[in-house]
Design a protein around this motif. Structure first.
Motif, PDB file in Angstrom:
ATOM      1  N   ASP A 282       6.336  19.078   2.713  1.00  0.00           N
ATOM      2  CA  ASP A 282       4.921  18.830   2.414  1.00  0.00           C
ATOM      3  C   ASP A 282       4.525  17.448   2.894  1.00  0.00           C
ATOM      4  N   VAL A 283       3.234  17.282   3.100  1.00  0.00           N
ATOM      5  CA  VAL A 283       2.661  15.960   3.364  1.00  0.00           C
ATOM      6  C   VAL A 283       1.586  15.716   2.315  1.00  0.00           C
ATOM      7  N   LEU A 284       1.635  14.534   1.711  1.00  0.00           N
ATOM      8  CA  LEU A 284       0.575  14.099   0.799  1.00  0.00           C
ATOM      9  C   LEU A 284      -0.139  12.948   1.477  1.00  0.00           C
ATOM     10  N   GLU A 285      -1.429  13.118   1.700  1.00  0.00           N
ATOM     11  CA  GLU A 285      -2.245  12.091   2.334  1.00  0.00           C
ATOM     12  C   GLU A 285      -3.147  11.472   1.272  1.00  0.00           C
ATOM     13  N   LEU A 286      -3.007  10.174   1.078  1.00  0.00           N
ATOM     14  CA  LEU A 286      -3.829   9.448   0.112  1.00  0.00           C
ATOM     15  C   LEU A 286      -4.695   8.449   0.867  1.00  0.00           C
ATOM     16  N   ILE A 287      -5.984   8.468   0.568  1.00  0.00           N
ATOM     17  CA  ILE A 287      -6.907   7.495   1.145  1.00  0.00           C
ATOM     18  C   ILE A 287      -7.508   6.728  -0.023  1.00  0.00           C
TER      19      ILE A 287
ATOM     20  N   LEU B 118       0.838  -1.195   0.000  1.00  0.00           N
ATOM     21  CA  LEU B 118       0.000   0.000   0.000  1.00  0.00           C
ATOM     22  C   LEU B 118       0.876   1.249   0.000  1.00  0.00           C
ATOM     23  N   GLY B 119       1.950   1.241   0.791  1.00  0.00           N
ATOM     24  CA  GLY B 119       2.872   2.378   0.841  1.00  0.00           C
ATOM     25  C   GLY B 119       3.557   2.612  -0.496  1.00  0.00           C
ATOM     26  N   ARG B 120       4.014   1.552  -1.137  1.00  0.00           N
ATOM     27  CA  ARG B 120       4.659   1.685  -2.449  1.00  0.00           C
ATOM     28  C   ARG B 120       3.678   2.227  -3.482  1.00  0.00           C
ATOM     29  N   ARG B 121       2.448   1.718  -3.442  1.00  0.00           N
ATOM     30  CA  ARG B 121       1.415   2.197  -4.370  1.00  0.00           C
ATOM     31  C   ARG B 121       1.140   3.679  -4.117  1.00  0.00           C
TER      32      ARG B 121
ATOM     33  N   LYS C 137       1.611   9.724   3.170  1.00  0.00           N
ATOM     34  CA  LYS C 137       0.827   8.903   4.096  1.00  0.00           C
ATOM     35  C   LYS C 137      -0.318   8.289   3.302  1.00  0.00           C
ATOM     36  N   THR C 138      -0.309   6.973   3.183  1.00  0.00           N
ATOM     37  CA  THR C 138      -1.337   6.261   2.423  1.00  0.00           C
ATOM     38  C   THR C 138      -2.119   5.366   3.369  1.00  0.00           C
ATOM     39  N   ARG C 139      -3.443   5.462   3.268  1.00  0.00           N
ATOM     40  CA  ARG C 139      -4.315   4.637   4.116  1.00  0.00           C
ATOM     41  C   ARG C 139      -5.422   4.034   3.273  1.00  0.00           C
ATOM     42  N   SER C 140      -5.973   2.977   3.777  1.00  0.00           N
ATOM     43  CA  SER C 140      -7.104   2.345   3.087  1.00  0.00           C
ATOM     44  C   SER C 140      -8.406   2.583   3.853  1.00  0.00           C
ATOM     45  N   HIS C 141      -8.401   3.587   4.735  1.00  0.00           N
ATOM     46  CA  HIS C 141      -9.587   3.917   5.544  1.00  0.00           C
ATOM     47  C   HIS C 141      -9.477   5.362   6.015  1.00  0.00           C
TER      48      HIS C 141
END
Length: 121
Positions: free
Chosen positions: A97-102, A10-13, A57-61
């Motif tokens: 910067d921070v990029l947050e992906l959900i 998930l982090g790599r994606r 920061k990548t999350r699935s929720h």
């Protein structure tokens, strides 16, 4: 796939999607996954005349674990790693910067926090 492997995938994606997102907005990715004993940097990009150190920061929720996870300690490690990366390079303007992906099925959302500061963490 174990939980750790799933999280790494998930982090790599997320980092690949973040790179695409930034490229589409005119940033030029110059380094990725930089690691030192003092910290690590997910992406390093150029935006105009600024070198941008990006935490992805990548999350699935929607729960905890996104941009709010970039606390003072994490930001301090990011800054130390950035200082190490900058050693021996010409002086430049830098930004964090921070990029947050959900990720959702079937899509995702992206929040881009530019120029994070201690007070924002």
């Amino acid at each position: 796939m174990t939980m750790s492997n799933a999280r790494q995938a998930l982090g790599r994606r997320g980092e690949a999607l973040a790179s695409s997102y930034l490229n589409q907005r005119g940033y030029r990715i110059i380094d990725r996954n930089v690691s030192y004993d003092c910290g690590e940097i997910d992406l390093i990009a150029v935006d105009g005349d600024e070198v941008v150190f990006v935490e992805v920061k990548t999350r699935s929720h929607d729960g905890f674990g996104g941009a709010e996870a970039v606390d003072r300690r994490k930001l301090s490690r990011l800054r130390r790693a950035a200082a190490r990366w900058l050693q021996g390079r010409p002086p430049t303007i830098v930004r964090f910067d921070v990029l947050e992906l959900i990720t959702y099925s079937p899509g995702m959302s992206i929040e881009h926090y530019r120029g994070i500061e201690d007070a924002a963490c």
